[in-house]
Design a protein around this motif. Structure first.
Motif, PDB file in Angstrom:
ATOM      1  N   ALA A  46     -29.923 -13.777  -3.294  1.00 27.95           N
ATOM      2  CA  ALA A  46     -29.136 -15.042  -3.058  1.00 27.95           C
ATOM      3  C   ALA A  46     -27.490 -14.168  -3.438  1.00 27.95           C
ATOM      4  O   ALA A  46     -26.650 -14.688  -2.882  1.00 27.95           O
ATOM      5  CB  ALA A  46     -29.242 -16.035  -3.812  1.00 27.95           C
ATOM      6  N   ASP A 214     -27.399 -17.987  -0.302  1.00 31.01           N
ATOM      7  CA  ASP A 214     -26.911 -17.037   0.743  1.00 31.01           C
ATOM      8  C   ASP A 214     -25.490 -16.485   0.455  1.00 31.01           C
ATOM      9  O   ASP A 214     -24.565 -16.671   1.331  1.00 31.01           O
ATOM     10  CB  ASP A 214     -26.988 -17.729   2.215  1.00 31.01           C
ATOM     11  N   ALA A 246     -31.769 -22.111   2.537  1.00 28.09           N
ATOM     12  CA  ALA A 246     -31.323 -20.743   2.485  1.00 28.09           C
ATOM     13  C   ALA A 246     -31.718 -20.124   4.046  1.00 28.09           C
ATOM     14  O   ALA A 246     -32.942 -20.287   4.302  1.00 28.09           O
ATOM     15  CB  ALA A 246     -31.840 -20.136   1.490  1.00 28.09           C
ATOM     16  N   ARG A 248     -31.196 -16.303   4.199  1.00 27.22           N
ATOM     17  CA  ARG A 248     -31.925 -15.160   3.538  1.00 27.22           C
ATOM     18  C   ARG A 248     -32.988 -15.562   2.369  1.00 27.22           C
ATOM     19  O   ARG A 248     -33.260 -16.601   2.576  1.00 27.22           O
ATOM     20  CB  ARG A 248     -30.824 -14.532   2.637  1.00 27.22           C
TER      21      ARG A 248
END
Lengths: 249, 372
Positions: A46, A214, A246, A248
């Protein structure tokens, strides 16, 4: 430029870090109050480690500003380094040195005057209950003890802020509780604690927390407020609701 | 005061690391001596008491004189006689025999009257270096005897008399070559390899991160790492010199001060090479492999300790020129063995200084890049 404010130890404004076309940290802004225990949460990837590295002066921001202990990130890293302590998730004391030798080394690194070193070490041993371990090699201490020692060493120079990067990774629940008692002791002395963690029960011990998703800060508030706002019984549920979106990770 | 305390704290820590581990200490202090003695005694191109056989159908004055002279030299030992050429092969197969000497018939007569007596030297070509050395020694000795014999018989010697003299190393001792080579190798090993490994260890264990967050300047951390290794190098330098003088009997003819100055310059070059490696390597393993493959191996193979660089293909000779240790070894030979002064090694000193400057700049750049 951020105007310095005595009530805050960390002030961040639009802090950004790009690696090529990847934006690891995307315009984050927040403040940490003096003496606060601030939980810096987020899933793996993150961007919390990158953000923390910038605040510690280990990495240069691509853009944005931040004041840490009153010093500007990227411009006065020397000033920052003198006023912060740092403990990483990887155990970072010298295993083949004795307990007191590690303490002595870090006292030397932080330029504590020779005359005060002995007194400081004794005080530290006492608060840790390590009086009998003074000559023990660090490698033969149990993991929980090592973490406690590492924390004590990271605030040997009475910093204004201490950064803890997943300090309790791999430690059993009982040791984690003891570790948090040390964190409270440090906060009582006026040291601001900036801590990242994977354990959501630990998030509840913090005064305030932020959750990164993210590269951006999704929420920032007191744990109780967040629980009410997101209708979660505990922080774990709040975290899951936020992290679900999220991209990612 | 502020800057002095962290430095001394670090240096103390480095000493703990090295001297607390008995094996590390042992390796750092004993290994150089072992290397010198091993290379000095074992890997030698000298020939001693090589066993030879003789096939002598003539049995005359000249052949006897040759055989006796060979026997009297410390290089050869006459093992016995064979009676036919067929025996030779079976004896070679057994492996103990280094060379067979085959005289033609009527050796003395032919030599005195026609000047064309023949002697054949048969050696085991499966070890070409050894075979070559044996034949060279034998040819030289036989030549000398023939000369003497002809003169004694009053005939006009038709052969050219060549008087070979080895300057600075009259008895052709291998140690004259080994000692400078081992010095180069040991300093490289300790300064470059150990420094790079010890920095890589901090990265591997995560302690480097903590140090970088501390107010201590990276240069202080790095300098403090080099202090113990400089000290150990100087100790090793001294033990190697003592061993070479008293055990290998290689004298130090030059100026000791100049020698240590040269060594310090090379230590500096090696340290900066080690720093460059540590800037690239993230773990001890990688640091060890890079130093081992890219630094130790070329020094061993291309410095002339074992194989002469002069007889290598041009490409390797060129390659040998970019190895810092080679320039150091060249200069050490000049100072230590030939007893030459500052002027004689100024070129080597210049090259080494240039290399040091280049390496320091490169490693500083590599370190900066990593911090961004």
């Amino acid at each position: 430029m951020i105007q310095p404010n005595d009530n805050y130890s960390i002030m961040v404004e639009d802090l950004t870090k790009r690696f090529g076309s990847f934006t690891a940290v995307d315009h984050i802004s927040f403040e940490v109050k003096k003496g606060e225990i601030f939980g810096f949460l987020g899933a793996n990837g993150a961007g919390k480690t990158t953000a923390m590295k910038m605040l510690c002066g280990l990495s240069k921001p691509t853009s944005g500003n931040a004041l840490v202990a009153g010093f500007e990130v990227g411009k006065d890293n020397e000033g920052i380094k003198k006023n912060i302590g740092y403990m990483s998730q990887r155990f970072s004391l010298y295993e083949e040195l004795k307990v007191w030798e590690n303490m002595r080394l870090y006292a030397g690194i932080y330029g504590i005057p020779e005359k005060q070193i002995k007194e400081r070490i004794e005080l530290m041993l006492e608060s840790l209950g390590f009086q009998n371990e003074i000559n023990t090699f660090v490698k033969s201490l149990p993991v929980g003890w090592k973490q406690k020692l590492a924390f004590a060493v990271s605030i040997i120079h009475n910093p204004k802020i201490v950064f803890l990067d997943e300090p309790t990774g791999g430690v059993d629940p009982a040791s984690r509780r003891q570790f948090w008692e040390l964190i409270y002791q440090a906060a009582d002395k006026g040291i601001t604690v900036f801590v990242t963690t994977h354990y959501m029960d630990e998030a509840e011990y913090c005064n305030r927390i932020s959750i990164m998703v993210d590269g951006k800060i999704a929420v920032i508030d007191k744990p109780q407020t967040l629980k009410m706002q997101y209708h979660g019984r505990n922080m774990d549920e709040v975290f899951r609701k936020l992290a679900r979106n999220a991209v990612r990770s | 005061m502020m800057s002095k305390t962290p430095f001394s704290a670090f240096v103390r820590k480095e000493f703990y690391h090295i001297f607390r581990d008995r094996w590390t200490t042992l390796i750092l202090l004993i290994m150089p001596m072992m290397m010198l003695l091993l290379l000095g005694f074992a890997i030698t191109t000298e020939v001693k008491n090589a066993q030879i056989l003789v096939l002598d159908p003539s049995r005359d004055e000249a052949t006897r004189m040759i055989i006796n002279t060979l026997e009297a030299s410390e290089y050869f030992e006459i093992k016995g006689e064979v009676t036919s050429i067929e025996e030779v092969e079976t004896l070679f197969r057994k492996g103990d025999i280094g060379m067979v000497l085959v005289f033609s018939e009527h050796f003395s007569d032919k030599m005195l009257h026609t000047g064309k007596a023949q002697v054949q030297l048969i050696t085991d070509g499966s070890d070409p270096n050894y075979a070559l050395t044996l034949t060279q020694y034998a040819t030289a000795i036989i030549g000398g005897v023939v000369q003497e014999f002809s003169a004694a018989q009053g005939s006009i010697p038709c052969q050219i008399h060549s008087d070979v003299r080895f300057m600075y190393n009259p008895t052709l001792k291998g140690g004259y070559n080994t000692v400078p080579g081992v010095l180069g190798m040991v300093l490289m090993l300790i300064c470059a390899m150990m420094t790079s490994i010890s920095i890589a260890r901090e990265k591997e264990f995560g302690t480097m991160e903590i140090l970088l967050v501390s107010p201590v300047k990276p240069i202080v951390i790095i300098l403090s790492k080099t202090v113990p290794y400089i000290l150990i190098s100087l100790i090793n330098l001294t033990t190697i010199l003592l061993l070479s003088v008293f055990v290998l009997k290689v004298p130090v003819t030059g100026n000791l001060l100049l020698f240590f100055l040269l060594a310090l310059l090379f230590i500096f070059v090696s340290l900066s090479l080690g720093l460059l490696v540590s800037a690239v390597a993230k773990s001890q393993m990688v640091a060890m492999l890079i130093s081992g493959m890219l630094m130790m191996l070329p020094v061993i193979l291309l410095s002339g300790i074992i194989f002469p660089v002069e007889s290598m293909p041009l490409f390797f000779q060129w390659l040998a020129n970019i190895i810092p240790a080679n320039w150091f070894i060249k200069a050490v030979k000049k100072v230590m063995i030939q007893g030459l002064g500052f002027g004689a090694i100024s070129f080597e000193l210049m090259i080494l200084s240039g290399m040091a400057l280049l390496l320091v700049l490169l490693s500083l750049k590599a370190f900066k890049k990593r911090l961004d």
